[in-house]
Design a protein around this motif. Structure first.
Motif, short mmCIF file in Angstrom:
data_model
loop_
_atom_site.label_atom_id
_atom_site.label_comp_id
_atom_site.label_asym_id
_atom_site.label_seq_id
_atom_site.Cartn_x
_atom_site.Cartn_y
_atom_site.Cartn_z
N GLU A 179 26.18 40.60 47.72
CA GLU A 179 27.06 41.75 47.48
C GLU A 179 28.03 41.94 48.64
N SER A 180 27.56 41.73 49.86
CA SER A 180 28.43 41.86 51.04
C SER A 180 29.55 40.82 51.03
N HIS A 181 29.19 39.60 50.69
CA HIS A 181 30.20 38.54 50.63
C HIS A 181 31.20 38.81 49.48
N LEU A 182 30.70 39.28 48.36
CA LEU A 182 31.57 39.58 47.24
C LEU A 182 32.51 40.74 47.59
N TYR A 183 31.99 41.74 48.29
CA TYR A 183 32.82 42.86 48.72
C TYR A 183 33.95 42.37 49.63
N ALA A 184 33.62 41.52 50.61
CA ALA A 184 34.64 40.99 51.52
C ALA A 184 35.68 40.16 50.76
N LEU A 185 35.22 39.37 49.82
CA LEU A 185 36.14 38.56 49.01
C LEU A 185 37.07 39.46 48.20
N LYS A 186 36.51 40.50 47.60
CA LYS A 186 37.33 41.41 46.80
C LYS A 186 38.35 42.16 47.66
N LYS A 210 39.89 40.85 50.20
CA LYS A 210 40.96 39.87 50.38
C LYS A 210 41.85 39.78 49.14
N LEU A 211 41.23 39.85 47.97
CA LEU A 211 41.95 39.66 46.71
C LEU A 211 42.72 40.89 46.28
N GLY A 212 42.32 42.06 46.76
CA GLY A 212 43.01 43.29 46.42
C GLY A 212 42.73 43.74 44.99
N LYS A 213 43.71 44.41 44.41
CA LYS A 213 43.51 45.04 43.09
C LYS A 213 43.28 44.03 41.97
N ASP A 214 43.61 42.77 42.18
CA ASP A 214 43.41 41.75 41.15
C ASP A 214 42.03 41.08 41.22
N ALA A 215 41.16 41.55 42.10
CA ALA A 215 39.86 40.90 42.33
C ALA A 215 39.04 40.76 41.05
N ASP A 216 39.03 41.77 40.21
CA ASP A 216 38.23 41.70 38.98
C ASP A 216 38.77 40.69 37.97
N LYS A 217 39.95 40.16 38.23
CA LYS A 217 40.50 39.13 37.36
C LYS A 217 40.02 37.74 37.76
N LEU A 218 39.20 37.69 38.84
CA LEU A 218 38.63 36.41 39.27
C LEU A 218 37.11 36.41 39.14
N VAL A 219 36.46 37.40 39.71
CA VAL A 219 35.00 37.42 39.70
C VAL A 219 34.50 38.84 39.45
N GLN A 220 33.43 38.93 38.65
CA GLN A 220 32.84 40.23 38.33
C GLN A 220 31.33 40.15 38.41
N ASN A 221 30.71 41.30 38.64
CA ASN A 221 29.26 41.43 38.63
C ASN A 221 28.91 42.38 37.49
N LYS A 222 28.30 41.82 36.43
CA LYS A 222 27.93 42.64 35.27
C LYS A 222 26.46 42.47 34.97
N ASP A 223 25.73 43.55 35.04
CA ASP A 223 24.29 43.54 34.69
C ASP A 223 23.53 42.43 35.41
N GLY A 224 23.81 42.26 36.70
CA GLY A 224 23.08 41.25 37.49
C GLY A 224 23.60 39.84 37.37
N LEU A 225 24.63 39.64 36.55
CA LEU A 225 25.25 38.31 36.43
C LEU A 225 26.59 38.33 37.15
N PHE A 226 26.82 37.30 37.95
CA PHE A 226 28.11 37.13 38.61
C PHE A 226 28.92 36.15 37.77
N ILE A 227 30.13 36.56 37.42
CA ILE A 227 30.92 35.81 36.44
C ILE A 227 32.28 35.46 37.04
N LEU A 228 32.63 34.18 36.93
CA LEU A 228 33.97 33.71 37.29
C LEU A 228 34.82 33.84 36.05
N LYS A 229 35.85 34.68 36.10
CA LYS A 229 36.68 34.99 34.91
C LYS A 229 37.66 33.88 34.60
#
Length: 176
Positions: free
Chosen positions: A148-155, A157-176
């Motif tokens: 979660e810490s690494h994902l937070y740091a990555l997001k 860097k990516l700014g407002k478009d972060a959810d267009k690359l990777v998401q965490n849904k119900d315990g699954l990490f998904i590359l969009k």
């Protein structure tokens, strides 16, 4: 055509001269390029017509002709491993390009490993436990917020478009 841009026009001209055998010119915003070699921290204009941006701001100048040609060959031969409407991911050179902003985003080794792992998974998704075991080499019983810490740091860097690359849904990490 390769576009080359740096604030120092004399350096830019010298780098273009070193690229014998390549079609290269000083970057011009109204021209279309297959690749732009960007040698500084400033952002590219929003109207840039570019297929691929390579940010080379950390390269120590001056370069010999053979060093410069090797950099250009490596840049032009590396294809993105993953691309969607917003991002282009190149694991070999460890960066993402925000295609809407034409901005290269360098990745840490773990950020790169994390995205590469997701890319190789069925449907580009994996559980937290599997990612921690395979990417971080943690034991299944380890309790940590590393991912979660690494994902937070990555997001960040990516700014407002972060959810267009990777998401965490119900315990699954998904590359969009």
């Amino acid at each position: 055509m390769i576009g080359i841009h740096t604030q120092n026009k004399q350096t830019e001209e010298q780098l273009i001269l070193l690229l014998k055998g390549f079609e290269a010119e000083s970057y011009q915003p109204d021209h279309a390029y297959t690749m732009v070699l960007w040698l500084e921290n400033t952002k590219m204009p929003q109207n840039a017509k570019v297929d691929q941006v390579i940010c080379l701001k950390d390269i120590a100048l001056p370069l010999s002709q053979s060093e410069w040609i090797e950099i250009v060959k490596n840049a032009s031969s590396s294809n993105p491993l993953y691309e969607n409407d917003f991002f282009c991911f190149d694991a070999q050179r460890r960066f993402l390009v925000n295609k809407k902003k034409h901005h290269a985003i360098p990745l840490t080794e773990k950020e790169n490993d994390f995205l590469l792992f997701l890319l190789k998974q069925p449907d580009h998704q994996a559980s937290k436990d599997l990612i921690l075991q395979k990417v971080w080499k943690y034991k299944p019983t380890t309790q940590t917020h590393t991912l979660e810490s690494h994902l937070y740091a990555l997001k960040q860097k990516l700014g407002k478009d972060a959810d267009k690359l990777v998401q965490n849904k119900d315990g699954l990490f998904i590359l969009k």
